[in-house]
Design a protein around this motif. Structure first.
Motif: not given
Length: 451
Positions: A20-25, A27, A31, A35, A52
């Motif tokens: 989850t933390e990886w996903m927040t950083q 671009s 994202i 999605e 990614n």
């Protein structure tokens, strides 16, 4: 509540806090692509959400939508000769122009050449070939050959093994994450104890003692179960690189011969020189009755798999054993021939052995530096670094392994986690010493930072 233990065997976890933390950083572009992927594809463990979105794969690198490169030591074990290899891409383009498809019931020179090329790489040259579209289908075909020849349906395979995601192959696989909620599977599928020289029931560091224990139990199973048609295993476990001694295979071959059991080796992720030999079993001075290949067989371009069977087991002329639409694959055959030519022309066996010795020295130095490295296991460019909380207890250090994974991803290195705590590298055979040094230095930095 998800049970993470059941899901951490074969790969890293896609819904952990660190993911989850990886996903927040990532671009906004990344994202958006991820999605879109989730809207179009069914979600599944270890695949969703994606890390990614990429736009290129060439040589040892993949490139994401933001132009960022990752040195790829994962590659789904398909990139032995690197991504976008010119030998393969040119051969496939040429084949597309000349003969893109061979209808079933016909043959062509390229299909025969590919089969002969694989046979000529065996020690005895005493094999025949069938092609399939996927490794999972190839394992299923191997099981069918064993049933046809022996008249027995029971199979012994290993706990912790992976042989494909089909409904037949999850039955012989030893990982719960693939069987969860699937209900009844093929009958007669039995599990034995796999060789593990580091983490075993004997709590022994003696590979010979562990090998004896595993085979004693295997033979006990055979004697008390009866009617075993085949034994299926990976000669070197791909995901966490367990390497039995030669004595294990010498006795295993003897057991199969004594009880009339066919020995099937699954070398789907490990063959094609990645272990330092073209076929993994060539390290151990025996040959299987049936050999299953896949992944890198298509040169990182074409999905391709194959089954090699000893000539004496050519026994299925009266049934449609592997009646696949692409049973004589034109493009796959071109890719196979080009892959083998590239390995031979560039002398990648010598390079693999040299790079293996180079990285072994560096990783052994890291083992001496970091107490959290419990074990380093290397066969050619099959590499696993097992992280523990204590070398005395061998308790798995899953949190450290995952933290190191995301640290390395952030810095441009991709690899696989296995068993929750094993950092596993499958670099291409074309990897340079500089690239290996980069990877080792990143691992060192990650361990220093989080341990």
């Amino acid at each position: 509540m998800r049970d993470n233990h059941e899901l951490k065997r074969e790969g890293d976890i896609n819904f952990s806090p660190l993911r989850t933390e990886w996903m927040t950083q990532l671009s906004a572009v990344s994202i958006d692509r991820i999605e879109a992927d989730e809207r179009a594809y069914m979600r599944q463990s270890m695949s969703t959400p994606c890390l990614n979105s990429i736009v290129d794969a060439e040589g040892c690198y993949i490139t994401d939508v933001n132009g960022r490169k990752y040195l790829d030591f994962h590659g789904n074990s398909i990139h032995q000769i690197g991504y976008k290899n010119p030998y393969v891409t040119e051969a496939v383009k040429k084949q597309l122009d000349e003969l893109p498809f061979i209808p079933r019931r016909f043959t062509a020179d390229i299909a025969v050449q590919a089969a002969e090329a694989l046979i000529n790489k065996t020690t005895s040259k005493d094999y025949k070939v069938l092609f399939t579209p996927s490794g999972s289908a190839a394992v299923g075909l191997a099981l069918k050959i064993a049933r046809k020849w022996t008249g027995k349906h029971k199979v012994i395979s290993m706990w912790e093994s992976f042989h494909g995601a089909g409904l037949d192959t999850i039955a012989v696989g030893g990982e719960y994450v693939f069987k969860k909620d699937m209900g009844p599977q093929m009958p007669g599928m039995l599990k034995a104890i796999p060789f593990n020289g580091y983490r075993n029931l004997l709590r022994s560091y003696s590979h010979e003692a562990v090998a004896t224990f595993c085979l004693d139990y295997l033979e006990y199973m055979i004697q008390h179960e009866g009617e075993i048609g085949a034994i299926l295993l990976e000669p070197i476990r791909a995901t966490d690189t367990h390497i039995p001694p030669t004595s294990y295979f010498t006795r295993l071959r003897k057991i199969c011969d004594e009880y009339g059991i066919l020995l099937i080796f699954d070398e789907i992720p490990t063959a094609l020189m990645r272990s330092g030999r073209f076929y993994v079993h060539q390290h151990f001075d025996i040959e299987p009755d049936i050999l299953v290949l896949g992944k890198g067989l298509g040169g990182g371009v074409i999905p391709q798999a194959a089954v090699l069977t000893r000539t004496q087991y050519d026994c299925a002329a009266d049934i449609s054993l592997g009646h696949y639409t692409h049973e004589k694959p034109a493009l796959g055959s071109a890719a196979i021939c080009a892959t083998i030519h590239y390995i031979d022309d560039l002398k990648l066996q010598e390079q693999c052995i040299s790079r293996s010795e180079f990285v072994r020295e560096k990783l052994e130095a890291l083992w001496a530096k970091h107490d959290y490295i419990g074990d380093v296991r290397i066969a050619g460019l099959l590499i696993s670094i097992e992280l523990v909380k204590s070398r005395e207890t061998k308790e798995k250090n899953e949190e450290l392994a995952e933290r190191v994974l995301y640290y390395c991803l952030e810095k441009g290195l991709s690899f696989k986690l296995a068993g929750g705590n094993c950092i596993t590298w499958h670099p291409p055979l074309i990897v340079t010493e500089e690239q290996l040094t980069f990877a080792v230095n990143l691992l060192d930095e990650g361990l220093s930072r989080y341990s």
